[in-house]
Structure formats: structure tokens, C-alpha cells
Design an enzyme around this catalytic site. Structure first.
Site, PDB file in Angstrom:
ATOM      1  N   ARG A   1       6.976  -1.301  -5.673  1.00  0.00           N
ATOM      2  CA  ARG A   1       6.028  -2.397  -5.483  1.00  0.00           C
ATOM      3  C   ARG A   1       4.629  -1.836  -5.274  1.00  0.00           C
ATOM      4  NH1 ARG A   1       6.437  -3.380   0.896  1.00  0.00           N
ATOM      5  NH2 ARG A   1       7.528  -1.471   1.419  1.00  0.00           N
TER       6      ARG A   1
ATOM      7  N   TYR B   1      24.863   3.667   5.566  1.00  0.00           N
ATOM      8  CA  TYR B   1      23.595   4.416   5.574  1.00  0.00           C
ATOM      9  C   TYR B   1      23.840   5.838   6.099  1.00  0.00           C
ATOM     10  CZ  TYR B   1      18.788   5.496   7.173  1.00  0.00           C
ATOM     11  OH  TYR B   1      17.561   6.064   7.402  1.00  0.00           O
TER      12      TYR B   1
END
Ligand code: NAD
Ligand code: SER
Length: 317
Positions: free
Chosen positions: A36, A143
Site C-alpha cells: 500500500r 505466527y
């Protein structure tokens, strides 16, 4: 001359690390990339590109075209978000780092890689206080599993192919420039924003949940120190423990209330409580101190004062 690629530059760490690297290596030599667009300061101060690290063909092209010599690979799905989509998180976290390790093996100009690990590599069977560098590692989050596997791949690429990959097990990082990106330690950032914006915060962890943390400036200095250390001092290529400060939500609230006595806090633990409960409470960072030097400048009081001052000024308060 170093030419540095930062992947995930718009995130909590990348947005500050990129600016710190530009100060050292020159604005034009530090290429910020992310999925982004990033903060204005990052776009205005040097090269910024939208680049998906999973697109290995574009990544190779980018590295060769810009004659990149170092990569800081910061893109990942953090602990809270990873539990919502475990297989996607595994795929992104593992494949992206393997793409980069393999590039470092193939591309001659590419000399050094930084890849961050986390306190999430530890699990409930790890000694929770002053967790040593080498100890039991049985993470129970996707994770944590991806970070532990990542550490093993880093060591493997170093041993088998001589890739100079360097890594730190960051604790929860606290900063005011960019908000945190979906982790379990995010409460310690959110509370400052909510305190300033609304004078109230609902905490998603129990008040007695102690976790290892660090102010961003200390983490950035540690990262750059490690990357600039002479090769012979970097004896561990899986990842180094990093020792910062440890506190509970209740202790952080008490510190903030010294400046804002009116702050209202409630506790409503959610699924992230189980993640936090599986992590260490404090870390022994003596090996990093001994090998390449590591200094912590911010304690809880100094960090709290600075966080409040900066976030208040952001909101004109
Ligand atoms: P963040 O979520 O704030 O930033 C990650 C950035 O990566 C985001 O800007 C995101 O847009 C970008 N990204 C995601 N997928 C991408 C892709 N496919 N291609 C390119 N960019 C992509 O995370 P952060 O807090 O800055 O963490 C950076 C690294 O440090 C991660 O590996 C994280 O696991 C590790 N880490 C962070 C902390 C912490 O407290 N912030 C603690 C331990 C480890
Ligand atoms: N701060 C990170 C998280 O909570 C730790 O790796 O996910």
C-alpha cells in the site's frame, strides 16, 4: 555504496526504520516498498514503490534493476491477525522470507538480509522469566510457528549457502508515528491513542498480563547496530533475543495516569489473552549485548512521557 530495499515500509517498524536508514545511507539509496501507499514523509523523502513481496518475479527484477545490496524484509501477518486466517498467514510469512533468502543466495550484489523474528517463537513450556537465548521453543500460535520455522531457515541458508542473514526477536514495540499492525502487544500502543482521543480505553488483555516490550527508538538502534556489526561479531544467524522493558497493562495505566489522572480503563480480554499467556514475561538479552552491543535508553516512565507528548501534538492537544 549500499542500496537498501525495505519491504513492508509502510508498517509500524518500516515507517521509522526507513527514515533512520535514509539518514545514514542517503535518501536516494533506501527504496521503500509496500503493498500500500505509505505515510507522506516516506513518499516525499525518497524512492517509494508499491510492490508485493509474494510476486517473486517482480521482486527479482526490482533487486537487479536497482542493484540492491541489503534487504530489510518486514512484511508479515502479525499474531492477532494470523490466528484469524492461519494458513494464509503461514503462506505469506514463510513464502515471502523464502523468496528473499533464495534471492540472496542467487544475486551476487545482494550481501545482507534483515528478517525480524519475535518473542512469539517461545511458548507455554518456555521459562517465562528472563527467557534465555537458547531454551525450549514450542510456540502455540501460527505466527510463532512461522517465526520459529523462519529462524531455522535463516540459519540453514547461512550454514549451507553463506547468506549473511541477521535477525532479532523483537518484543512488543511501542511507537507514535504509525499505529500497530494486528499483534497481541498492540494494546500498549492503542492505549496512548485512546487516552489522548477519548480519555478512555477498553483493554483486550487482563490487567496482570506481563509482556516484554520496547520503545521503537531502541528497537531501530538495535536493528541498525546488528546490521552494521562486523561479520565476526554476529555469531547467531537464527535470531537474537532482545531485552527491553517488561510491564503489565495495570502498570502502564498507572504510569499514564501520572500525566492523565482522569484516564478511564476497563478490561475485556479476548482471544489475544491466550496468545499473551503463552509468551514470556521478560527476556534475557545478554547474548546480543555481548556479541554486538545493545543499549536500552527508554524505561517505562521515559517512554510514557514521550508517547503522550507526541500523540497529543499529533491531535493538537
Ligand atoms: P505492520 O503490520 O505494521 O507492517 C507490515 C507491513 O507489511 C504493512 O505495511 C503491510 O502493508 C506490508 N505487507 C503485508 N503484506 C505485504 C506483501 N505481500 N508485500 C509487501 N508488503 C506487505 O508490522 P510491523 O509491526 O511493522 O512488523 C514488521 C515485522 O516485524 C514483522 O515481521 C513482524 O512480525 C515483526 N515484529 C513486529 C513486532 C511489533 O511489535 N511491531 C514485534 C515482533 C516482530
Ligand atoms: N508485537 C508482535 C505481536 O504482538 C510480537 O511479535 O504480534
Amino acid at each position: 555504496m549500499e542500496r537498501i530495499l525495505v519491504i513492508g515500509a509502510a508498517g509500524q517498524i518500516g515507517s521509522e526504520l526507513t527514515l533512520a536508514l535514509r539518514k545514514i545511507y542517503g535518501n536516494d539509496n533506501v527504496f521503500a516498498t509496500d503493498l500500500r501507499m505509505g505515510p507522506k514523509e516516506l513518499i516525499d523523502s525518497g524512492p517509494y514503490y508499491v510492490l508485493d513481496v509474494m510476486d517473486d518475479k517482480r521482486l527479482i527484477h526490482f533487486v537487479i534493476r536497482h542493484r540492491i545490496t541489503q534487504i530489510y524484509h518486514l512484511a508479515a501477518v502479525l499474531s492477532g491477525n494470523a490466528e484469524k486466517l492461519p494458513l494464509q498467514a503461514w503462506h505469506i510469512n514463510m513464502q515471502s522470507m523464502l523468496n528473499i533468502l533464495d534471492l540472496a543466495k542467487e544475486v551476487e550484489d545482494l550481501k545482507k538480509i534483515f528478517w525480524p523474528s519475535s518473542i512469539a517463537v517461545f511458548g507455554p513450556s518456555t521459562p517465562p522469566y528472563q527467557t534465555p537465548q537458547n531454551t525450549v521453543m514450542e510456540p502455540t500460535t501460527v505466527y510463532g510457528i512461522s517465526k520459529l520455522a523462519g529462524e531455522r531457515w535463516c540459519e540453514y541458508y547461512n550454514l549451507k549457502f553463506g547468506v549473511d542473514v541477521r535477525s532479532i526477536r523483537y518484543p512488543g514495540l511501542i511507537s507514535y508515528k504509525t499505529e500497530a499492525g494486528g499483534g497481541t502487544t498492540d494494546y500498549a500502543v492503542e492505549i496512548f491513542y485512546e487516552a489522548v482521543r477519548n480519555g478512555a480505553y477498553e483493554c483486550f488483555l487482563r490487567e496482570d498480563t506481563e509482556l516484554p516490550m520496547m520503545f521503537m527508538d531502541d528497537a531501530i538502534s538495535a536493528t541498525i547496530n546488528l546490521m552494521e556489526a562486523p561479520a565476526e561479531k554476529v555469531k547467531i544467524h537464527s535470531s537474537y533475543n532482545l531485552e527491553g522493558i517488561s510491564f503489565t497493562p495495570a502498570q502502564l495505566v498507572a504510569e499514564i495516569r501520572k500525566h492523565m489522572p482522569e484516564l478511564a480503563v476497563t478490561y475485556k480480554p479476548d482471544f489475544r489473552q491466550a496468545i499473551a499467556d503463552s509468551w514470556p514475561k521478560s527476556i534475557d538479552g545478554s547474548v546480543a549485548r555481548e556479541h554486538w552491543g545493545m543499549e536500552v535508553k527508554y524505561d517505562l516512565a521515559r517512554m510514557t512521557e514521550l508517547m503522550l507528548r507526541e500523540i497529543k501534538s499529533k491531535y493538537g492537544k
